[in-house]
Design a protein around this motif. Structure first.
Motif, short mmCIF file in Angstrom:
data_model
loop_
_atom_site.label_atom_id
_atom_site.label_comp_id
_atom_site.label_asym_id
_atom_site.label_seq_id
_atom_site.Cartn_x
_atom_site.Cartn_y
_atom_site.Cartn_z
N GLN A 169 1.11 -1.17 0.17
CA GLN A 169 0.42 -0.47 -0.35
C GLN A 169 0.89 1.14 -0.06
O GLN A 169 0.22 2.45 -0.94
CB GLN A 169 -0.49 0.24 0.72
CG GLN A 169 -2.01 1.17 1.79
CD GLN A 169 -2.05 1.61 2.57
OE1 GLN A 169 -1.17 0.65 3.92
NE2 GLN A 169 -3.18 2.49 3.27
N GLU A 173 1.21 4.04 -3.14
CA GLU A 173 0.83 5.53 -2.59
C GLU A 173 1.50 6.55 -3.21
O GLU A 173 1.67 7.52 -3.65
CB GLU A 173 0.75 5.55 -1.09
CG GLU A 173 0.18 7.16 -1.10
CD GLU A 173 -0.57 7.42 0.66
OE1 GLU A 173 -0.26 8.32 0.96
OE2 GLU A 173 -1.07 6.10 1.32
N LEU A 190 -6.10 0.75 -8.08
CA LEU A 190 -6.65 0.33 -6.76
C LEU A 190 -7.90 -0.32 -6.82
O LEU A 190 -8.68 -0.93 -6.03
CB LEU A 190 -6.62 1.63 -6.00
CG LEU A 190 -5.03 1.81 -5.39
CD1 LEU A 190 -4.48 3.37 -4.59
CD2 LEU A 190 -5.02 1.14 -4.33
N GLN A 207 -8.40 3.09 1.44
CA GLN A 207 -7.13 4.57 2.11
C GLN A 207 -6.50 5.19 1.54
O GLN A 207 -6.54 6.46 1.38
CB GLN A 207 -6.89 3.48 3.79
CG GLN A 207 -7.50 2.95 4.34
CD GLN A 207 -6.58 2.64 5.94
OE1 GLN A 207 -5.53 1.88 5.37
NE2 GLN A 207 -6.95 2.45 7.06
N THR A 208 -6.43 4.71 0.87
CA THR A 208 -5.33 4.96 -0.27
C THR A 208 -6.21 5.79 -1.30
O THR A 208 -5.36 6.57 -1.72
CB THR A 208 -4.46 3.59 -1.44
OG1 THR A 208 -4.11 3.22 -0.54
CG2 THR A 208 -3.60 5.08 -1.86
N THR A 211 -6.99 9.49 -0.30
CA THR A 211 -5.41 9.85 -0.33
C THR A 211 -5.57 10.40 -1.77
O THR A 211 -5.24 11.22 -1.83
CB THR A 211 -5.27 9.27 0.00
OG1 THR A 211 -4.76 8.43 1.73
CG2 THR A 211 -3.40 9.94 0.03
N LEU A 212 -5.69 9.20 -2.93
CA LEU A 212 -5.29 10.10 -4.04
C LEU A 212 -6.68 10.99 -4.80
O LEU A 212 -6.21 11.34 -5.62
CB LEU A 212 -5.36 8.90 -5.07
CG LEU A 212 -3.94 7.68 -4.08
CD1 LEU A 212 -4.16 6.57 -5.26
CD2 LEU A 212 -2.43 8.04 -3.94
#
Length: 408
Positions: A169, A173, A190, A207-208, A211-212
């Motif tokens: 992960q 990221e 993802l 979660q990633t 963020t992205l």
């Protein structure tokens, strides 16, 4: 002319290299462990001093042996850790170039794919790829050009240990940040992980993605279905991440499609809920087992819409145009899943207290007695609901054409 001290150091280096060249597997294993324990955290200049300005001679031997032996698993973890000493050394950029020139990226990515290798091997390979990615944009692009995104995503999906999953992960990221050429590729990779059956993988992917999303300007429609399917999970942590991601996507181009999908999930298509009691008389255990994921999704859809309408009156109005009240009442009448009834009841209550037109229509559809019982305690009314009351809810025909002015 070299000094006597330099000659001693060079001689010591040659003895060391000769021991490595002639050493058995056991000898090399010992040399690797000694090297790692002695040199962890050293800078490039310190490593050169340790090896009489010939540290690259040992690094070359490390990378060559790794390429020859990684497929059979010989001291792979120790070899990768030793290479990591060089790659992580401050002022040791030359070591990074040397590793790349001999195909280091491809070797590390290949290690991620091999089923016969241990998880700790893959963890170390991921750490080395992280070091390379942290060296700058062009190195991230090199990893991506080597099919790195696919290999790392597959490693994340197939790994059994959380440590390996978390390292994968982190790398994904890193590959997306400051790497505009391949941001979308990482993002889609993802999304492809969301249908994975491992809850931890789903959680990390979400979660990633959250963020992205700030880096990605639009959302591909292919995101909607796997994201809505996440709501079928019985794992709270995964569902939480899914709901939080849905909240973020309300600000993007897929908002309408997501809201339509959420409303549709209030009325599972696998069976007509009005006829469920009759069906359940035949094979109750089988039907309930098959229905459970859809009922969990139904409850989660009601929950996330409750969150959305409390945060945005505009979204609440859009949901009303999608006949959300009609579908919420169907979910409230699902006697086979109490959480669906509870979440739908709470969401409907907020709409009733916000929009007079909703109150009017719901009161008329429920009838005065059932409506008063519901408004006394919306959260627990379903506990005493009988099949007749449930049939009233499921059979409602509410269709609100317009919205009256919202108080306040």
């Amino acid at each position: 002319m070299t000094s006597s001290k330099e000659e001693v150091e060079i001689s010591r280096l040659m003895v060391f290299l000769q021991e490595w060249d002639n050493g058995t597997k056991a000898v090399r294993h010992r040399i690797l462990n000694d090297f790692i324990n002695t040199n962890q955290g050293k800078t490039g200049p310190e490593l050169e001093l340790q090896f009489a300005q010939g540290a690259s001679l040992f690094l070359t031997r490390l990378t060559a042996w790794l390429r020859l032996t990684y497929m059979v698993g010989t001291c792979v973890t120790e070899q990768l850790q030793a290479i990591g000493v060089f790659l992580s050394a401050t002022s040791g950029h030359r070591y990074l170039i040397e590793v790349l020139e001999v195909g280091g990226i491809l070797t590390f990515l290949e290690i991620l794919k091999l089923k016969q290798l241990q998880e700790d091997n893959k963890q170390e390979a991921l750490k080395l790829l992280q070091i390379i990615a942290n060296a700058g944009r062009k190195y991230k692009e090199l990893i991506c050009e080597s099919y790195g995104v696919r290999n790392v995503a597959e490693c994340l999906a197939n790994s059994k240990l959380e440590k390996t999953q978390e390292q994968a992960q982190i790398l994904l990221e890193l590959l997306a940040q400051g790497n505009p050429k391949y941001q979308q590729q990482v993002y889609k990779g993802l999304i492809a992980l969301l249908p994975c059956t491992t809850p931890k993988v789903q959680q990390l992917a979400l979660q990633t993605l959250r963020t992205l999303q700030m880096l990605v300007k639009t959302v591909h429609p292919c995101t909607i279905e796997p994201l809505l399917n996440i709501l079928k999970t019985i794992h709270y942590d995964v569902q939480y991440e899914g709901i939080e991601f849905i909240k973020i996507l309300m600000n993007y181009n897929v908002r309408k499609a997501l809201l339509e999908g959420l409303v549709a999930r209030l009325n599972p298509s696998m069976d007509d809920i009005k006829n469920r009691s009759k069906i359940l008389d035949d094979e109750p255990t089988t039907i309930l087992t098959e229905s459970l994921p859809l009922f969990v999704q139904q409850a989660a859809a009601a929950k996330v819409m409750g969150i959305l309408i409390q945060e945005s009156a505009e979204i609440a109005e859009e949901l009303l145009q999608l006949r959300v009240v009609h579908h919420l009442m169907i979910a409230m009448g699902n006697l086979d899943h109490a959480d669906s009834q509870r979440q739908a009841s709470l969401t409907l209550e907020h709409l009733i207290r916000t929009f007079p037109v909703v109150e009017e229509n719901v009161r008329k559809a429920m009838g005065e007695t059932l409506y008063e019982l519901y408004m006394i305690n919306p959260e627990s009314m379903y506990l005493n609901m009988d099949s007749v009351q449930a049939a009233v809810l499921v059979g409602n025909k509410i269709n609100i054409p317009g919205i009256e002015e919202v108080p306040g």
